[in-house]
Write an enzyme that holds these catalytic residues in place. Structure first.
Site, PDB file in Angstrom:
ATOM      1  N   GLY A   1      14.386  17.499 -12.538  1.00 27.84           N
ATOM      2  CA  GLY A   1      14.952  18.269 -13.647  1.00 27.84           C
ATOM      3  C   GLY A   1      15.420  17.353 -14.759  1.00 27.84           C
TER       4      GLY A   1
ATOM      5  N   LEU B   1      20.180  19.394 -19.225  1.00 22.79           N
ATOM      6  CA  LEU B   1      21.390  18.609 -19.498  1.00 22.79           C
ATOM      7  C   LEU B   1      21.842  17.848 -18.270  1.00 22.79           C
ATOM      8  CD1 LEU B   1      23.514  20.935 -21.767  1.00 22.79           C
ATOM      9  CD2 LEU B   1      22.185  18.934 -22.384  1.00 22.79           C
TER      10      LEU B   1
ATOM     11  N   HIS C   1      24.622  38.973 -19.431  1.00 21.69           N
ATOM     12  CA  HIS C   1      25.204  38.628 -20.723  1.00 21.69           C
ATOM     13  C   HIS C   1      25.293  39.861 -21.599  1.00 21.69           C
ATOM     14  CE1 HIS C   1      25.877  36.728 -24.547  1.00 21.69           C
ATOM     15  NE2 HIS C   1      26.026  35.566 -23.952  1.00 21.69           N
TER      16      HIS C   1
ATOM     17  N   SER D   1      23.684  34.916 -29.452  1.00 25.20           N
ATOM     18  CA  SER D   1      24.825  34.151 -28.954  1.00 25.20           C
ATOM     19  C   SER D   1      26.102  34.953 -28.927  1.00 25.20           C
ATOM     20  CB  SER D   1      25.050  32.925 -29.826  1.00 25.20           C
ATOM     21  OG  SER D   1      26.303  32.369 -29.505  1.00 25.20           O
TER      22      SER D   1
ATOM     23  N   ARG E   1      32.650  38.280 -20.201  1.00 23.54           N
ATOM     24  CA  ARG E   1      31.287  38.812 -20.225  1.00 23.54           C
ATOM     25  C   ARG E   1      31.046  40.003 -19.320  1.00 23.54           C
ATOM     26  NH1 ARG E   1      27.736  33.280 -20.536  1.00 23.54           N
ATOM     27  NH2 ARG E   1      28.165  33.010 -22.734  1.00 23.54           N
TER      28      ARG E   1
ATOM     29  N   GLU F   1      23.268  24.046 -13.292  1.00 26.96           N
ATOM     30  CA  GLU F   1      23.224  25.451 -12.879  1.00 26.96           C
ATOM     31  C   GLU F   1      22.695  25.612 -11.450  1.00 26.96           C
ATOM     32  OE1 GLU F   1      21.545  28.009 -15.897  1.00 26.96           O
ATOM     33  OE2 GLU F   1      21.558  29.754 -14.565  1.00 26.96           O
TER      34      GLU F   1
ATOM     35  N   LEU G   1      27.024  24.346 -20.409  1.00 33.83           N
ATOM     36  CA  LEU G   1      26.622  23.069 -20.997  1.00 33.83           C
ATOM     37  C   LEU G   1      27.636  22.004 -20.577  1.00 33.83           C
ATOM     38  CD1 LEU G   1      25.621  24.306 -24.572  1.00 33.83           C
ATOM     39  CD2 LEU G   1      24.177  24.003 -22.568  1.00 33.83           C
TER      40      LEU G   1
HETATM   41  C1  LIG Z   1      19.485  31.896 -24.004  1.00 34.49           C
HETATM   42  C2  LIG Z   1      20.581  31.105 -23.344  1.00 34.49           C
HETATM   43  C3  LIG Z   1      21.668  30.670 -24.089  1.00 34.49           C
HETATM   44  C4  LIG Z   1      22.684  29.930 -23.486  1.00 34.49           C
HETATM   45  N1  LIG Z   1      23.736  29.524 -24.253  1.00 34.49           N
HETATM   46  C5  LIG Z   1      24.718  28.790 -23.683  1.00 34.49           C
HETATM   47  C6  LIG Z   1      25.812  28.320 -24.452  1.00 34.49           C
HETATM   48  O1  LIG Z   1      25.913  28.577 -25.652  1.00 34.49           O
HETATM   49  N2  LIG Z   1      26.744  27.562 -23.855  1.00 34.49           N
HETATM   50  C7  LIG Z   1      26.668  27.244 -22.528  1.00 34.49           C
HETATM   51  O2  LIG Z   1      27.539  26.531 -22.053  1.00 34.49           O
HETATM   52  N3  LIG Z   1      25.634  27.664 -21.779  1.00 34.49           N
HETATM   53  C8  LIG Z   1      24.663  28.432 -22.308  1.00 34.49           C
HETATM   54  N4  LIG Z   1      23.619  28.860 -21.531  1.00 34.49           N
HETATM   55  C9  LIG Z   1      23.500  28.404 -20.148  1.00 34.49           C
HETATM   56  C10 LIG Z   1      22.968  26.976 -20.119  1.00 34.49           C
HETATM   57  O3  LIG Z   1      22.021  26.789 -21.133  1.00 34.49           O
HETATM   58  C11 LIG Z   1      22.329  26.592 -18.805  1.00 34.49           C
HETATM   59  O4  LIG Z   1      23.107  27.013 -17.742  1.00 34.49           O
HETATM   60  C12 LIG Z   1      22.177  25.091 -18.702  1.00 34.49           C
HETATM   61  O5  LIG Z   1      21.561  24.577 -19.832  1.00 34.49           O
HETATM   62  C13 LIG Z   1      21.426  24.690 -17.454  1.00 34.49           C
HETATM   63  O6  LIG Z   1      21.181  23.309 -17.494  1.00 34.49           O
HETATM   64  P1  LIG Z   1      20.557  22.564 -16.262  1.00 34.49           P
HETATM   65  O7  LIG Z   1      20.459  21.139 -16.633  1.00 34.49           O
HETATM   66  O8  LIG Z   1      21.323  22.888 -15.034  1.00 34.49           O
HETATM   67  O9  LIG Z   1      19.116  23.207 -16.054  1.00 34.49           O
HETATM   68  P2  LIG Z   1      17.867  23.424 -17.048  1.00 34.49           P
HETATM   69  O10 LIG Z   1      18.147  23.059 -18.429  1.00 34.49           O
HETATM   70  O11 LIG Z   1      17.370  24.786 -16.748  1.00 34.49           O
HETATM   71  O12 LIG Z   1      16.806  22.379 -16.551  1.00 34.49           O
HETATM   72  C14 LIG Z   1      16.078  22.533 -15.383  1.00 34.49           C
HETATM   73  C15 LIG Z   1      15.112  21.386 -15.289  1.00 34.49           C
HETATM   74  O13 LIG Z   1      14.571  21.350 -13.988  1.00 34.49           O
HETATM   75  C16 LIG Z   1      13.162  21.264 -14.051  1.00 34.49           C
HETATM   76  N5  LIG Z   1      12.684  21.942 -12.850  1.00 34.49           N
HETATM   77  C17 LIG Z   1      13.102  23.121 -12.319  1.00 34.49           C
HETATM   78  N6  LIG Z   1      12.438  23.380 -11.184  1.00 34.49           N
HETATM   79  C18 LIG Z   1      11.595  22.351 -10.989  1.00 34.49           C
HETATM   80  C19 LIG Z   1      10.629  22.047  -9.995  1.00 34.49           C
HETATM   81  N7  LIG Z   1      10.422  22.849  -8.953  1.00 34.49           N
HETATM   82  N8  LIG Z   1       9.926  20.900 -10.138  1.00 34.49           N
HETATM   83  C20 LIG Z   1      10.125  20.071 -11.196  1.00 34.49           C
HETATM   84  N9  LIG Z   1      11.029  20.310 -12.162  1.00 34.49           N
HETATM   85  C21 LIG Z   1      11.745  21.435 -12.048  1.00 34.49           C
HETATM   86  C22 LIG Z   1      12.772  21.898 -15.349  1.00 34.49           C
HETATM   87  O14 LIG Z   1      11.536  21.381 -15.779  1.00 34.49           O
HETATM   88  C23 LIG Z   1      13.926  21.435 -16.240  1.00 34.49           C
HETATM   89  O15 LIG Z   1      13.664  20.138 -16.698  1.00 34.49           O
HETATM   90  C24 LIG Z   1      22.599  29.614 -22.121  1.00 34.49           C
HETATM   91  C25 LIG Z   1      21.514  30.055 -21.373  1.00 34.49           C
HETATM   92  C26 LIG Z   1      20.531  30.839 -21.956  1.00 34.49           C
HETATM   93  C27 LIG Z   1      19.444  31.406 -21.108  1.00 34.49           C
END
Ligand SMILES: Cc1cc2nc3c(=O)[nH]c(=O)nc-3n(C[C@H](O)[C@H](O)[C@H](O)COP(=O)(O)OP(=O)(O)OC[C@H]3O[C@@H](n4cnc5c(N)ncnc54)[C@H](O)[C@@H]3O)c2cc1C
Ligand code: SF4
Ligand code: FES
Lengths: 650, 257
Positions: free
Chosen positions: A52, A55, A278, A296, A342, A437, A453
């Site tokens: 992954g 962030l 949401h 948002s 929410r 997440e 985030l």
């Molecule tokens: C539309 C939207 C708006 C949002 N706005 C906000 C906000 O304003 N503020 C806030 O705090 N949060 C917000 N969130 C929530 C937040 O964006 C996410 O919870 C957060 O970015 C998740 O980050 P992460 O690094 O955990 O996962 P992700 O960013 O989902 O990254 C997952 C990574 O894992 C990789 N991956 C997954 N499965 C596999 C696999 N099997 N093999 C290889 N790679 C894999 C993907 O390629 C990706 O690189 C929002 C969410 C959405 C949907």
């Protein structure tokens, strides 16, 4: 004896949350003072796999490489910069108190625990609030162009569930700017050779040898090649499973595969039924719809939510007199008003739409109205704040929000549940970590806006790089199993068999068809409101549909080249199994808390009614050999710093 | 309520792999809701192909809201299609009319080899960023964020170029297959900020040279700006060139010393 104690006695897995000693303020310092260190020269002897590049993953991979570890980074995207984090709009919280409005680490800690309806682990949440301030410093140093005041200092806005202004933002593209920051730092390490990047590569399985994570099995999405990778530790930062509902605000490729396959290898899956809906998304417009778009939540700062009082109202919004409008959030929750948490605002919208007071052609939305703020501050100020969101809305809905109120409705958005982790973010499989997440760690039964985030970056930048060292230090000089170990070969063969299996069914329905049907069941039975009868129904419908999937799936093309239909088949298969666990979890939690709303358990005013006597615990499920027979394990939650109280946004 | 669009003829590029010869195939879509997005129309077509036992058309996409930069189609010869200031995924069928012919191709450029059908490999963009598109700021050592006050106009203009989604439409639209808009956007983002100053010249030098290794050279056609879903202005190319000249001058001076 309470149910929690009863269940605890029946745990099948030893759950040690490893909460450090000391007062809540001191725990993280105490941990860091006691943890084992790997000296800088020895770090390069350790290989860490990070799956992954969102962030959580990008920040972890970059930081681990800066420290000297050898890092292999995996993503199914073509570039790390495409991870779903890029889509976050509204902002990121931090207890900086730059506005001097009384914010503090303790207040952010309190708000997060309360927002999560007292179903999260205090120690983790407090640490999150503590490191939140470092995140903003780090991101600014990297060049993230956060919004600023005219004096040049950072600007803030407020978000649902908080009475202070602590949210940092970069127009409506905060996630994009933060991810690009973390991606650039990761790219620097790739350029320097500290990180090897495997793009368009999907994680399929974690390999354990003698109970420890020894590496992973992947599929090259371009060539179809199945391969193994060995390492000293594996981090899953693979995001959430909101797409189990089919329609959600998540990017199309978000899925549960990584967490699910780890679960099937023994990692516990915690609180799967805590999924967030949401309140502000654009309502569905037709049957072709492939996903929903979020508007948002920051819009609720200035927008006022209302519906017509009369269900038979036919006038366009601006012709409806003030006295004929119900500003229901302001009416029901006077102190938080349009900024109520929410889950609270989502359910309020659902009830009015169910009563027939919905707006729009399908009567499936409520109004979010900017007329008042445009009159008060002028169109320019509103454009400055929300310009790109308004544009996005107009593009999709075909209406101009400066003139017509937006129409919004709740949609699946975020998942609080995820892999169970201890204070070190380690799953119950030694050497296997989960961040962002993908873990269940910090948000309890409901997440506050702008806190995901924060958590992703906290985990990746400021927690994992320390806690991994504690696990690796004692492994110095020991050899680890290589990819020729039989366990790797076994996992590779299983993966090949699985994908060939999908190709060989040659039925009549596509993976997407099954996904849509599965999503409908989960949305209806395990969505915004749940009850015993519906959940039991889902637990009979889902296995039946899954059986059909196994016999009537149609995947065209082959396995040894790029095949998106085949990729999707694997992901839908995992969603089925997760869906069953979600319903099982929701059925067994006979209380309402946060986003988990059991209609049998509500107050006279229709608010969630918790049962702290019997359910003040994390439900962590162990794979029991098939999707319908998981074993429940509980981690009792203790509240020492904060008094368990009824959550109220009145 | 939604209306529908009828009788579309799609000519879609199909190609099995990077070294295999590709060709256009024709498909008819009899009816689709005008509320559907362009990519939803392709989903619908793919569902039909699968039910007929044929392989689905491969195309890249993810967020479907114009922010991840994954989608990448040439529609009737235009990168991201006929709308201005939007990505392919933001295009809706209401833009089209009954009986339209629509030609759908991948982004074409030397530096973006076709992987399959409409999917291309844009990883050369990552190579450009890896060579210098960052600020060196290892985790942990950052001072308090409010220690540096940044004038709002400076921060705003950095943000204008930081919005680039890395989609590659600029390259696809350019007759030379140049990547100057993409590279310029990143350089303008970082070089405008106070935090970006220490590495300003080193950054631009490394990035331009990596860019030149893979992409064509810019002869100021300006097609890129029109295709860019984020409407990034060609001004960033002027800044790129200016900083690059200064960087070269400075490194010549260093060499002479
Ligand atoms: C539309 C939207 C708006 C949002 N706005 C906000 C906000 O304003 N503020 C806030 O705090 N949060 C917000 N969130 C929530 C937040 O964006 C996410 O919870 C957060 O970015 C998740 O980050 P992460 O690094 O955990 O996962 P992700 O960013 O989902 O990254 C997952 C990574 O894992 C990789 N991956 C997954 N499965 C596999 C696999 N099997 N093999 C290889 N790679 C894999 C993907 O390629 C990706 O690189 C929002 C969410 C959405 C949907
Ligand atoms: S500059 Fe514009 S067209 Fe080029 S990659 Fe960035 S967003 Fe795409
Ligand atoms: S799919 Fe993300 S920008 Fe189009």
């Amino acid at each position: 004896m309470s149910l929690t104690q009863d269940l605890l006695a029946q745990n099948t897995v030893q759950l040690n949350s490893k909460i450090p000693l000391g007062s809540i303020e001191d725990k993280w310092d105490n941990y860091k003072a006691d943890m084992k260190l790997v000296n800088p020269g020895n770090k390069r002897k350790f290989k860490v796999i990070v799956v992954g590049t969102g962030l959580a993953g990008a920040s972890a991979a970059a930081t681990l490489a800066e420290l000297g570890y050898q890092v292999d980074s995996f993503t199914f995207h073509d570039s790390p910069r495409r991870a779903h984090s890029i889509a976050a709009q509204g902002g990121i919280n931090a207890a900086k108190n730059y506005q001097g409005d009384g914010d503090s680490v303790n207040r952010l800690f309190y708000d997060t625990v309360k927002g999560g309806d007292f179903r999260s682990r205090e120690s983790n949440v407090h640490r999150l609030a503590q490191v939140s301030v470092n995140i903003i410093d780090q991101m600014v140093a990297q060049g993230v162009p956060f919004a600023r005041e005219y004096g040049g200092l950072l600007d803030n806005r407020s978000f649902g569930g908080a009475q202070v202004s602590r949210t940092f933002y970069a127009r409506g593209q905060t996630g994009q700017q933060l991810l690009l920051g973390a991606y650039q730092q990761l790219a620097r390490q790739i350029g320097l050779g500290g990180v090897r990047l495997f793009n368009r590569t999907e994680f399929l399985d974690v390999v354990t040898v003698d109970g420890r994570a020894a590496g992973i099995v992947t599929r090259d999405l371009v060539t179809g090649e199945i391969e193994s990778h060995a390492a000293h530790a594996v981090v899953l930062a693979t995001g959430g499973y909101g797409n189990v509902f089919f329609l959600s605000t998540n990017a199309m490729s978000c899925n549960v595969t990584a967490a699910w396959r780890a679960h099937r290898k023994g990692a516990l899956f915690a609180n799967p039924c805590y999924t967030q809906i949401h309140p502000t998304c654009i309502p569905q417009s037709d049957d072709f719809q492939s996903k929903l778009t979020l508007m948002s939540e920051s819009l609720r700062n200035d927008g006022r939510v209302w519906v017509p009082k009369n269900p038979n109202e036919t006038r366009p919004a601006h012709e409806i007199a003030e006295t004929d409008r119900d500003y229901y959030l302001e009416r029901l929750y006077p102190s938080y008003g349009n900024l109520a948490a929410r889950d609270v605002s989502s359910r309020a919208a659902k009830r009015l739409v169910d009563k027939g007071q919905g707006v729009g052609p399908l009567k499936n939305g409520v109004y979010l109205d900017f007329n008042e703020v445009i009159t008060r501050l002028g169109r320019d100020v509103v454009q400055e704040r929300y310009g790109n969101l308004f544009e996005m809305y107009e593009r999709i809905a075909g209406e101009n929000p400066y003139e017509m109120p937006m129409r919004i409705y709740p949609a699946s958005h975020y998942t609080m549940g995820g892999l169970w982790v201890d204070y070190e973010l380690q799953t119950n499989i030694p050497g296997l970590y989960a961040a962002g997440e993908a873990n269940f760690s910090d948000h309890g039964a409901n997440r506050l806006g702008a806190s995901a985030l924060m958590q992703g970056l906290a985990d990746g930048y400021f927690v994992l790089p320390y806690t991994i060292g504690n696990e690796l230090a004692p492994m110095l000089g020991k050899t680890i199993p290589g990819v020729d170990h039989p366990e790797f070969k076994k996992a590779e063969q299983a993966a090949r068999d699985q994908y060939n299996g999908y190709l060989n069914i040659k039925g009549t329905r596509s993976p997407d068809w099954f996904h849509r049907e599965l999503g409908k069941i989960i949305w209806d039975r395990c969505g915004m409101e749940r009850d015993e009868q519906g959940l039991k129904q889902a637990l009979s419908d889902l296995p039946a549909l899954h059986e059909e999937f196994k016999t009537d799936l149609n995947v065209t093309g082959d396995g040894m080249s790029l095949n998106q239909t085949l990729e999707k088949a694997g992901r839908v298969d995992d969603f089925f199994q997760l869906g069953m666990l979600m319903c099982r979890d929701a059925l067994s939690r006979q209380e309402s808390c946060g986003t988990h709303f059991r209609t049998e358990h509500q107050t006279d005013e229709g608010e969630a009614k918790r049962d702290d006597e019997n359910y003040c615990h994390v439900s962590a499920w162990e794979w029991g050999g098939d999707a319908m027979s998981p074993n429940l394990n509980v981690e009792p939650l203790e509240f020492e710093a904060i008094h368990l109280a009824t959550r109220s946004y009145k | 309520m939604s209306n529908s669009i009828k009788n579309l003829t799609l000519k879609i590029w199909r190609q099995l792999g990077p070294t295999v010869k590709g060709t256009f195939e024709t498909y008819n879509v009899e009816e689709i809701s005008d509320e559907a997005s362009f990519l939803e129309m392709l989903d619908y077509l793919n569902e039909r192909l699968i039910s007929e036992g044929k392989t689905a058309i491969v195309f890249d996409h993810d967020c479907r809201e114009g922010i991840c930069g994954t989608c990448s189609l040439m529609i009737n010869g235009q990168a991201h299609g006929p709308q201005r200031g939007g990505a392919t995924c933001q295009l809706h069928m209401r833009t089209f009319s009954d009986g339209d012919n629509i030609v759908i191709e991948p982004f074409r450029a030397e530096a973006f080899p076709i992987i399959r059908d409409l999917m291309v490999d844009r990883s050369k963009f990552d190579r450009i960023i890896e060579s210098g598109g960052f600020i060196t700021a290892p985790t942990g050592g950052a001072p308090d964020a409010n220690l540096i006050a940044i004038p709002k106009p400076v921060s705003d203009s950095a943000m204008d170029s930081a919005q680039c989604i890395g989609c590659g439409a600029c390259v696809a639209a350019c007759p030379n297959g140049a990547a100057n808009l993409f590279t310029g956007a990143k350089v303008a983002h970082l070089n405008r900020l106070p935090q970006g100053q220490p590495e300003r010249f080193k950054r631009v030098e490394a990035m331009v040279e990596t860019m030149d290794e893979y992409f064509g050279s810019c002869t100021n056609h300006g097609e890129c700006e029109g295709a860019c879903p984020k409407e990034i202005s060609v001004d960033v190319i002027a800044l790129l060139n200016k900083d690059y000249r200064k960087a070269k001058f400075a490194s010549r001076k260093d060499l002479a010393r």
